[in-house]
Scaffold this motif. Structure first.
Motif, PDB file in Angstrom:
ATOM      1  N   GLY A  11       0.808  -1.214   0.000  1.00  0.00           N
ATOM      2  CA  GLY A  11       0.000   0.000   0.000  1.00  0.00           C
ATOM      3  C   GLY A  11       0.837   1.256   0.000  1.00  0.00           C
ATOM      4  O   GLY A  11       1.997   1.246   0.426  1.00  0.00           O
ATOM      5  N   THR A  12       0.233   2.337  -0.476  1.00  0.00           N
ATOM      6  CA  THR A  12       0.930   3.622  -0.511  1.00  0.00           C
ATOM      7  C   THR A  12       0.027   4.747  -0.032  1.00  0.00           C
ATOM      8  O   THR A  12       0.317   5.907  -0.299  1.00  0.00           O
ATOM      9  N   GLN A  13      -1.064   4.430   0.644  1.00  0.00           N
ATOM     10  CA  GLN A  13      -2.006   5.482   1.042  1.00  0.00           C
ATOM     11  C   GLN A  13      -1.403   6.409   2.086  1.00  0.00           C
ATOM     12  O   GLN A  13      -0.526   6.029   2.841  1.00  0.00           O
ATOM     13  N   GLN A  14      -1.922   7.606   2.091  1.00  0.00           N
ATOM     14  CA  GLN A  14      -1.538   8.612   3.075  1.00  0.00           C
ATOM     15  C   GLN A  14      -2.563   8.566   4.210  1.00  0.00           C
ATOM     16  O   GLN A  14      -3.689   8.105   4.015  1.00  0.00           O
ATOM     17  N   PRO A  15      -2.201   9.052   5.394  1.00  0.00           N
ATOM     18  CA  PRO A  15      -3.166   9.071   6.502  1.00  0.00           C
ATOM     19  C   PRO A  15      -4.477   9.732   6.073  1.00  0.00           C
ATOM     20  O   PRO A  15      -4.466  10.783   5.437  1.00  0.00           O
ATOM     21  N   GLY A  16      -5.587   9.075   6.391  1.00  0.00           N
ATOM     22  CA  GLY A  16      -6.898   9.616   6.052  1.00  0.00           C
ATOM     23  C   GLY A  16      -7.411   9.198   4.684  1.00  0.00           C
ATOM     24  O   GLY A  16      -8.587   9.373   4.388  1.00  0.00           O
ATOM     25  N   GLU A  17      -6.540   8.688   3.814  1.00  0.00           N
ATOM     26  CA  GLU A  17      -6.972   8.232   2.490  1.00  0.00           C
ATOM     27  C   GLU A  17      -7.491   6.801   2.563  1.00  0.00           C
ATOM     28  O   GLU A  17      -7.083   6.034   3.423  1.00  0.00           O
ATOM     29  N   ALA A  18      -8.368   6.473   1.636  1.00  0.00           N
ATOM     30  CA  ALA A  18      -8.848   5.090   1.536  1.00  0.00           C
ATOM     31  C   ALA A  18      -7.679   4.205   1.118  1.00  0.00           C
ATOM     32  O   ALA A  18      -6.758   4.648   0.418  1.00  0.00           O
ATOM     33  N   PHE A  19      -7.695   2.984   1.571  1.00  0.00           N
ATOM     34  CA  PHE A  19      -6.623   2.053   1.202  1.00  0.00           C
ATOM     35  C   PHE A  19      -7.128   1.064   0.164  1.00  0.00           C
ATOM     36  O   PHE A  19      -8.315   0.768   0.087  1.00  0.00           O
ATOM     37  N   SER A  20      -6.210   0.578  -0.636  1.00  0.00           N
ATOM     38  CA  SER A  20      -6.544  -0.423  -1.639  1.00  0.00           C
ATOM     39  C   SER A  20      -6.786  -1.757  -0.944  1.00  0.00           C
ATOM     40  O   SER A  20      -6.036  -2.152  -0.056  1.00  0.00           O
ATOM     41  N   ARG A  21      -7.827  -2.440  -1.370  1.00  0.00           N
ATOM     42  CA  ARG A  21      -8.110  -3.772  -0.839  1.00  0.00           C
ATOM     43  C   ARG A  21      -7.452  -4.860  -1.688  1.00  0.00           C
ATOM     44  O   ARG A  21      -7.501  -6.035  -1.364  1.00  0.00           O
ATOM     45  N   ASP A  22      -6.846  -4.476  -2.799  1.00  0.00           N
ATOM     46  CA  ASP A  22      -6.222  -5.442  -3.708  1.00  0.00           C
ATOM     47  C   ASP A  22      -4.998  -6.087  -3.064  1.00  0.00           C
ATOM     48  O   ASP A  22      -4.199  -5.410  -2.421  1.00  0.00           O
ATOM     49  N   HIS A  23      -4.876  -7.387  -3.250  1.00  0.00           N
ATOM     50  CA  HIS A  23      -3.736  -8.137  -2.724  1.00  0.00           C
ATOM     51  C   HIS A  23      -3.539  -9.405  -3.545  1.00  0.00           C
ATOM     52  O   HIS A  23      -4.311  -9.685  -4.457  1.00  0.00           O
ATOM     53  N   GLN A  24      -2.502 -10.130  -3.247  1.00  0.00           N
ATOM     54  CA  GLN A  24      -2.207 -11.372  -3.958  1.00  0.00           C
ATOM     55  C   GLN A  24      -2.264 -12.530  -2.966  1.00  0.00           C
ATOM     56  O   GLN A  24      -1.867 -12.383  -1.816  1.00  0.00           O
TER      57      GLN A  24
END
Length: 150
Positions: A11-24
């Motif tokens: 992940g690369t989200q910043q505080p307060g941003e939505a995070f990606s649920r994508d994973h392997q």
């Protein structure tokens, strides 16, 4: 006997941003799939989600156990297709869970092989009772509207 799976997320989200649920998900067999949460939970509809994975595991286990029973009974199966669905609900603590999984297998036996509905029902009952995944779940499993509770 043990089994192994590796789950990886970057992940690369910043505080307060939505995070990606994508994973392997990397399986011990060497296969990998792209996964995410279900779209209703902000996931990627193009990827497999945990609920689908659970449904697939149960259906696959039931099928393989059923096929083993048919083999032991010398009842050759030509095809086995299952349309699986699941329903979310709540557990006793009010937490969301997979409350029911509905299996709807359609089995075609080899040409010339006839199996009565009674024998077929007993084979499915035995498959359910011996399926490792079914024995690991705390959910209702329905097979053509017949319930198996754990």
């Amino acid at each position: 006997m043990s089994f192994h799976v590796k789950v990886s997320w970057q992940g690369t989200q910043q505080p307060g941003e939505a995070f990606s649920r994508d994973h392997q998900i990397h399986f011990g067999s060497g296969q990998s799939i792209q996964a995410s949460s279900a779209p209703d939970f902000q996931g990627n509809a193009a990827h497999v989600n945990p609920e689908e994975s659970l449904m697939a595991a149960l259906s696959s286990c039931h099928m393989l156990t059923f096929l083993a029973i048919a083999h032991l009974k010398r009842l050759p199966v030509a095809s086995y297709d299952d349309q699986v669905s699941a329903e979310l609900g709540q557990n006793e603590a009010g937490k969301t869970k997979v409350a029911a999984i509905n299996l709807n297998p359609v089995i075609t036996f080899a040409a010339g092989v006839t199996v009565s509905e009674e024998v077929l029902a007993k084979m499915h009952q035995k498959a359910h009772e011996n399926c490792f995944i079914a024995n690991s779940l705390n959910t209702v499993v329905r097979l053509h509207d017949r319930e198996f509770n754990h």
